[in-house]
Design an enzyme around this catalytic site. Structure first.
Site, short mmCIF file in Angstrom:
data_model
loop_
_atom_site.label_atom_id
_atom_site.label_comp_id
_atom_site.label_asym_id
_atom_site.label_seq_id
_atom_site.Cartn_x
_atom_site.Cartn_y
_atom_site.Cartn_z
N HIS A 1 0.84 -1.22 0.00
CA HIS A 1 0.00 0.00 0.00
C HIS A 1 0.87 1.25 0.00
CE1 HIS A 1 -3.52 2.49 1.43
NE2 HIS A 1 -2.53 3.23 1.89
N GLU A 2 1.82 1.29 0.93
CA GLU A 2 2.61 2.53 1.07
C GLU A 2 3.49 2.78 -0.15
OE1 GLU A 2 0.62 3.34 4.39
OE2 GLU A 2 1.90 4.63 3.20
N HIS B 1 1.70 4.73 -2.68
CA HIS B 1 1.81 6.20 -2.46
C HIS B 1 3.16 6.70 -2.94
CE1 HIS B 1 -1.90 6.46 -0.31
NE2 HIS B 1 -1.49 5.83 0.77
N HIS C 1 -5.50 7.26 -2.27
CA HIS C 1 -6.34 6.18 -1.78
C HIS C 1 -7.44 5.86 -2.79
CE1 HIS C 1 -4.94 6.85 2.60
NE2 HIS C 1 -4.28 5.85 2.03
#
Lengths: 430, 90
Positions: free
Chosen positions: A125-126, A129, A135
């Site tokens: 997930h990170e 980014h 998101h």
């Protein structure tokens, strides 16, 4: 999905791990190295990005510096102890902190077991980014903001489709490479199977409609974004005017409730009174709430009371839109158009008195448009084949309505010098 | 559903501000949040999460607000965009 508009200008990115978790169950540093390597691999598997681990001596040169920190840790975004916020990452950019990824060291970082927080799932997930993604509200998506538990074996993990589209909209999809991608360090964890050959077709899939050819079946302004429907596919253009992806999405995967095998939408528009979205196909129509068809549909087109000048009942709709100039709904079919003053959801409707009228009243625009939208400052945009015409706000008998290129202005296709609107054979590969 | 305790409202408003659903309170004008603004923000958060958009801090919503998560906001920089847009307009 949502992109931030920020992306790395290069495809080879260096990464380094500055320190390791300090709380039980004490993942070994070699395990953390492997978990991070596979979490990055999830993104490089579907793009042409390549990640290179830096040696300890050149850690500060890394684009993505990974660290475990607690509470206030000099970046202005303190963590909050166990639970709550788990991690964050900085978007791509020139600043030294760009791409850096921080994990809350007060979490119990684990791998695959439910006793703590799964480091691999949070890392994927990170890194999304750190590569420029925001998101996502889609489900499934690794970019949902809430922790969703372990995502299974890291060696066989592949991104959900929403995330794959997202990252490919920033970095393109993986080209077939002759040399196998270098294996990541695989200390202590089961050796990963050799990376599967990328399934990206070397030639575009001929069945995927080419966005540069035009000939869209329907065009609709829905919640401020413009959807171009063609065959079983659609393209989406955000408020900013940028195409979400060169690749079309399948209508059936997003607009839930149309008949299986739907291969042509006649017209679509969003009703102003309740934001419902109306789909016309042949002599039926569907009403959608968001992306789901409301039960009780389809219903017959006869609900609309569309009777042509010669007294015959209309059997299909060419175009439909709300004219911002007066908030009325307009339905076009066979060179005629009807106006409706729409109220709340009713099955039986009737056109305003004095209709139908001849479409030629919309001077300068095609009388049998593929579809029409209201866009920008309330102007009416008529689409036909691979062109569009703008009737400025509220004007009907404008003299200089110029023909523009849908492919160039909307579909981000290169201008073709011989292309003066109308049918063009771009010969592009989409 | 049990109405949220008063402090849950204030924590809920802080949460909504932190994750981009509410503009941060403006110290210059002392502009506070309006009830409609908070309801709209709650609905947007519920839609983003796939919850029923009641506009209320119901139990499902409070539960999700307490779920471990990424600390980046869900709505990126709406005021930045506003500024950008203003800059563009200027």
């Amino acid at each position: 999905y949502a992109t931030t508009g920020l992306r790395w200008k290069k495809s080879d990115l260096m990464w380094s791990i500055q320190n390791y978790p300090s709380l039980p169950p004490f993942l070994k540093p070699s395990e953390v190295d492997t978990i991070m390597a596979y979490a990055l691999k999830a993104w490089s598997d579907v793009t042409n990005l390549k990640f290179h681990a830096t040696s300890s001596s050149e850690q500060d040169r890394a684009d993505i510096k990974i660290s475990f920190a607690r509470s206030l840790h000099d970046d202005g975004y303190p963590f909050d102890g166990k639970g709550g916020t788990l991690a964050h990452a900085f978007f791509p950019g020139e600043a030294d902190v760009a791409g850096d990824t921080h994990f809350d060291d007060e979490e119990s970082w684990t791998y695959i077991d439910d006793s703590g927080t799964d480091l691999f799932a949070v890392a994927v997930h990170e890194f999304g980014h750190a590569l420029g993604l925001s998101h996502s509200s889609s489900h499934p998506s690794i970019m949902r903001p809430y922790y969703q538990g372990p995502v299974g074996d890291i060696a066989s993990y592949t991104l959900p489709e929403d995330d794959r589209y997202a990252i490919q909209s920033l970095y393109g999809s993986k080209r077939r490479s002759s040399t196998p991608s270098p294996n990541h360090p695989t200390q202590n964890l089961p050796k990963p199977p050799s990376p599967p050959q990328p399934k990206v077709p070397s030639q575009p899939d001929p069945s995927v409609q080419n966005r540069c050819e035009g000939g869209f079946d329907a065009v609709a302004n829905i919640r401020g974004e413009v959807f171009f429907f063609k065959g079983p596919y659609f393209w989406r253009i955000q408020r900013s005017g940028s195409l979400v992806s060169f690749h079309p999405a399948l209508i059936k995967n997003f607009w839930i409730g149309l008949p299986p095998g739907t291969n042509k939408i006649d017209a679509v528009y969003e009703r102003q009174t309740d934001s419902r979205i109306i789909f016309f196909i042949g002599s039926q129509y569907w009403v959608f709430k968001d992306t789901m068809a409301i039960s009780g549909y389809p219903r017959p087109l006869s609900d609309w009371g569309l009777i042509s000048h010669d007294g015959s009942e209309v059997r299909r709709v060419d175009a439909a839109f709300i004219w911002a100039h007066n908030g009325k709904s307009y339905i076009f079919s066979g060179g005629e158009f009807w106006r409706f003053s729409e109220g709340p959801e009713t099955e039986k409707r009737h056109p305003d008195a004095g209709y139908p009228r001849n479409s030629s009243l919309w001077k300068g625009a095609p009388s049998n448009p593929d579809d029409i939208i209201t866009w920008e400052d309330g102007d009416a945009y008529f689409f036909k084949n691979n062109s569009y015409w703008i009737l400025k706000n509220g004007g009907l008998d404008q003299d200089n309505v110029s023909q523009k290129s849908t492919a160039v202005d909307w579909m981000m296709c290169p201008a073709n010098p011989s292309h003066k609107g109308g049918k063009c054979n771009c010969g592009l590969n989409g | 559903d049990l109405a949220p305790m008063p402090d849950q409202y204030s924590r809920g408003v802080d949460w909504l501000s932190r994750y981009g659903y509410l503009p941060p309170p403006d110290p210059h004008t002392g502009k506070l949040q309006t009830k409609e603004g908070i309801e709209r923000a709650i609905k947007e958060m519920q839609r983003f999460a796939g919850l029923k958009d009641t506009g209320k801090l119901d139990s499902d919503t409070l539960k999700l607000m307490n779920t471990p998560r990424c600390s980046l906001p869900d709505i990126i920089g709406s005021e930045d965009k506003l500024k950008k847009r203003r800059r563009k307009r200027r």
